[in-house]
Design a protein around this motif. Structure first.
Motif, short mmCIF file in Angstrom:
data_model
loop_
_atom_site.label_atom_id
_atom_site.label_comp_id
_atom_site.label_asym_id
_atom_site.label_seq_id
_atom_site.Cartn_x
_atom_site.Cartn_y
_atom_site.Cartn_z
N ILE A 207 0.99 -1.17 0.03
CA ILE A 207 -0.04 0.02 0.09
C ILE A 207 0.93 1.19 -0.11
O ILE A 207 0.54 2.25 -0.73
CB ILE A 207 -0.88 -0.03 1.37
N THR A 210 1.98 1.93 -3.48
CA THR A 210 1.05 2.42 -4.24
C THR A 210 0.79 3.93 -4.06
O THR A 210 0.93 4.64 -5.06
CB THR A 210 -0.33 1.53 -4.46
N CYS A 241 -4.30 -1.82 -4.82
CA CYS A 241 -5.47 -0.62 -4.05
C CYS A 241 -6.90 -1.35 -4.66
O CYS A 241 -6.72 -2.17 -5.15
CB CYS A 241 -5.17 0.69 -4.91
N VAL A 245 -10.08 3.30 -6.00
CA VAL A 245 -8.75 3.89 -6.26
C VAL A 245 -8.14 3.64 -7.47
O VAL A 245 -7.56 4.73 -8.27
CB VAL A 245 -7.82 3.64 -5.07
N ARG A 328 -5.44 2.03 3.91
CA ARG A 328 -5.59 1.96 2.66
C ARG A 328 -4.95 3.21 1.94
O ARG A 328 -4.64 4.39 2.53
CB ARG A 328 -7.12 1.89 2.51
N THR A 329 -4.98 2.98 0.51
CA THR A 329 -4.18 4.12 -0.36
C THR A 329 -4.95 5.46 -0.25
O THR A 329 -4.39 6.38 -0.29
CB THR A 329 -4.06 3.52 -1.78
N GLU A 330 -6.39 5.38 -0.29
CA GLU A 330 -7.03 6.31 -0.06
C GLU A 330 -7.03 7.23 1.18
O GLU A 330 -7.31 8.52 1.06
CB GLU A 330 -8.71 6.09 -0.53
#
Length: 643
Positions: A207, A210, A241, A245, A328-330
């Motif tokens: 993660i 990314t 992701c 995303v 998480r990526t977001e």
């Protein structure tokens, strides 16, 4: 169970805490796969924090630190997942954990910055059992720094976490992104089976890779370094992701390709975004913009219609079927440029765009329908629904009314156009001062002073007054042309002759105009010219040739060399039997380059859309026949000089 003050906790305590930690993490591993509402009401974050408080109530001791750091790691993950954001308060928990590690090793880290504290811990703490917990906390620390766009701090931390052999084996090639190189070089330590984690360090590493690529790609995109941005965003698209995303990344790739002048590549990325997540409506909005640039109006209108339909339905987001991750990526990528690229349009904005594009493309019937739909939305309280900021596609509301009037007029609904313009005139008349002085000194004070802000405010007020003046003048102008199309020449002359058209420029412009007001002044000048041409044309229809000539001469004083005014002037002279003057003027104007329709003379600025139909109506319709007559006359006079 008794324990000496300052001593290590007894093995039984550690076994009990480890068992509780395993049980809590196990229940989490089961519930994280539930699709709806699993985190709401989930008590494990609080239980982890309680467990952490119990442990940290003890003096730090090496045997307890692996478990303590694991509980800290899990509790910070839960706190982040529950708040749905990476917040600074959680990073403070890491700092306290590092201080306890140093205290257990007989060292002190008070007064050090977070970066210095990590450097001291990783250089001085060599106990093998602490390496994996410290690396996990390091990855979590890097997540907070990425969320804060502190890329240098994150890169420095991973340089400390990776040994020389790992860095040499990874080998950063020339031009490779340093942070991504360091992330990939970092080897995740093996996790002890007796200490379960709610999110593995391996998943966290993916993660982070990314997010780092995505974040840096956005930064390069904002800086205008498009090839580098494209490479980083492509790296992010191949990372770890969610579908949501991934669709956002493809949308950003499409925007990057569009700015690079590669519209077909942009469309491929935007289509891919919609294939991944059909609810990624910003991708559809950007695709419509690309089709507009390509001039593919049919496809653009289809895209806008689909976008409007999707926005109207307001379909709730589908629940993800993939396991949920607390980091998480977001959560790590939330920059202003991303918010701008992923801005969701309001349905009314899309409805306006449909109306505007149809009017621009000459699809008058469709334009009328969309404008009337939009005005119906306006009646429902549009101002409370749409922020009319710089990012909105909506112009000022009077301009929308004038565009609608233009569409109605072109559709032959002249009375409706007159009524629409009357609405603009009635709403703007009271906003226009009786006298309006425009002075350059308001824009450029000689030196900063307390009065400088007042001067700027006055300039803004005068700009607004000029806009209102232009809107009202345009309303009269459209009414004049509408009455002319109805065959009511006298009523048309009356509208063209309204007071604001006679004095609009003369009462609002002095010899020196501030540059920031030039667009408004030039629009006013063009409106007055068009009104003079319109009134002069009606005078010609009524046989009042001398009055027509005066209007055309006056128009050429406002904008010298205007091709429509010049042609009408030649015709007026011709009808007054002043053929020699007409021929001389015709020869003079025919040798001058004609101005481009719809452009401000000498400035290259497009005129407002609501004026385009008036520009077309003011075009002289008899150019070919008048030119033939003059050529015949010149041919005759050249053969017979006495004539």
């Amino acid at each position: 169970m008794k324990r000496r003050r300052g001593g290590s906790p007894e093995p039984g305590c550690l076994r009990a805490w480890a068992a509780e930690s395993r049980a809590l993490a196990g229940r989490w591993q089961v519930r994280r796969h539930l699709s709806v509402g699993w985190l709401l009401g989930f008590s494990q974050p609080a239980q982890f924090l309680v467990g952490l408080a119990v442990i940290t109530g003890l003096p730090p001791a090496l045997p307890a630190l692996p478990l303590e750091l694991t509980v800290l790691y899990n509790s910070l993950l839960f706190a982040t997942g529950a708040s749905d954001s990476a917040i600074q308060g959680e990073a403070e928990g890491i700092r306290q954990g590092l201080l306890r590690v140093l205290e257990a090793c007989g060292a002190c880290g008070q007064g050090l910055s977070t970066e210095e504290l990590w450097q001291k811990v990783l250089q001085e703490v060599t106990a093998e059992e602490l390496q994996a917990p410290l690396h996990r906390l390091g990855a979590l620390q890097a997540a907070w720094w990425l969320a804060a766009s502190r890329l240098g701090s994150a890169a420095g931390l991973f340089r400390l976490l990776s040994n020389a052999e790992d860095l040499e084996r990874a080998h950063c090639s020339e031009g490779e992104n340093e942070l991504l190189y360091l992330l990939k070089a970092w080897r995740v330590p093996a996790e002890a089976a007796s200490l379960p984690l709610v999110q593995s360090a391996e998943d966290l590493k993916e993660i982070l890779c990314t997010a780092a690529a995505f974040l840096q790609g956005l930064q390069e995109l904002e800086a205008g370094n498009f090839p580098t941005a494209l490479s980083l965003l492509q790296e992010a698209a191949g990372g770890f992701c969610s579908k949501k995303v991934l669709a956002q990344i493809y949308t950003c790739l499409g925007c990057c390709a569009q700015r690079m002048g590669k519209p077909q590549t942009a469309l491929q990325h935007l289509k891919r975004a919609l294939q991944v997540d059909f609810q990624c409506l910003p991708a559809l909005s950007h695709a419509a913009a690309v089709y507009h640039k390509l001039g593919e109006t049919d496809v653009e209108l289809q895209a806008l219609a689909l976008l409007y339909e999707a926005l109207e339905k307001e379909t709730p987001a589908a629940a993800s079927s993939s396991p949920y991750f607390l980091i998480r990526t977001e959560l790590l990528v939330h920059t202003p440029i991303l918010a701008s690229l992923l801005r969701h349009r309001h349905p009314s904005e899309v409805k306006y765009l449909l109306a505007q594009r149809c009017l621009q493309d000459g699809r008058v019937a469709d334009a009328v329908e969309h404008y009337l739909d939009f005005l119906a939305l306006l009646q429902e309280g549009l101002q409370q629904q749409v922020p009319l900021d710089g990012g909105s596609a909506l112009p000022r509301i009077p301009e929308v009314f004038l565009e609608a009037a233009s569409a109605l007029e072109q559709a032959g609904r002249h009375q409706d156009a007159i009524t629409m313009c009357e609405e603009v005139i009635s709403r703007t008349t009271d906003l226009i001062p009786r006298t309006l002085r425009v002075e350059e000194r308001l824009e450029q004070p000689e030196c900063p002073s307390p009065g400088a802000g007042l001067a700027g405010g006055l300039l803004s007020q005068k700009k607004e007054s000029l806009c209102c003046l232009a809107w009202r003048a345009a309303g009269y102008l459209h009414q004049g042309w509408a009455w002319a199309k109805l065959g009511e020449s006298k009523e048309a002359v009356t509208q063209f002759s309204r007071e604001c058209l006679e004095d609009a420029v003369s009462r609002s412009v002095c010899l020196s105009v501030p540059e920031s007001l030039l667009p408004e002044v030039e629009v006013l000048q063009k409106i007055r010219l068009l009104s003079l041409i319109g009134r002069g044309a009606q005078f010609l229809e009524l046989g009042r040739h001398k009055e027509a000539l005066l209007d055309f001469q006056h128009g050429l004083q406002i904008l010298p060399g205007d091709p429509a005014a010049a042609s009408y002037l030649v015709q007026a002279l011709w009808k007054l039997d002043r053929k020699q003057e007409a021929a001389a003027h015709w020869q003079k104007f025919s040798q001058s380059p004609a101005g481009e329709d719809g452009q401000q003379e000498g400035q290259g600025r497009p005129f407002p859309l609501y004026l385009v139909s008036c520009l077309k109506q003011a075009t002289f319709p008899h150019s070919a026949s008048l030119a033939r007559s003059i050529r015949d006359y010149l041919g005759t006079t050249s053969r017979d000089p006495s004539s």
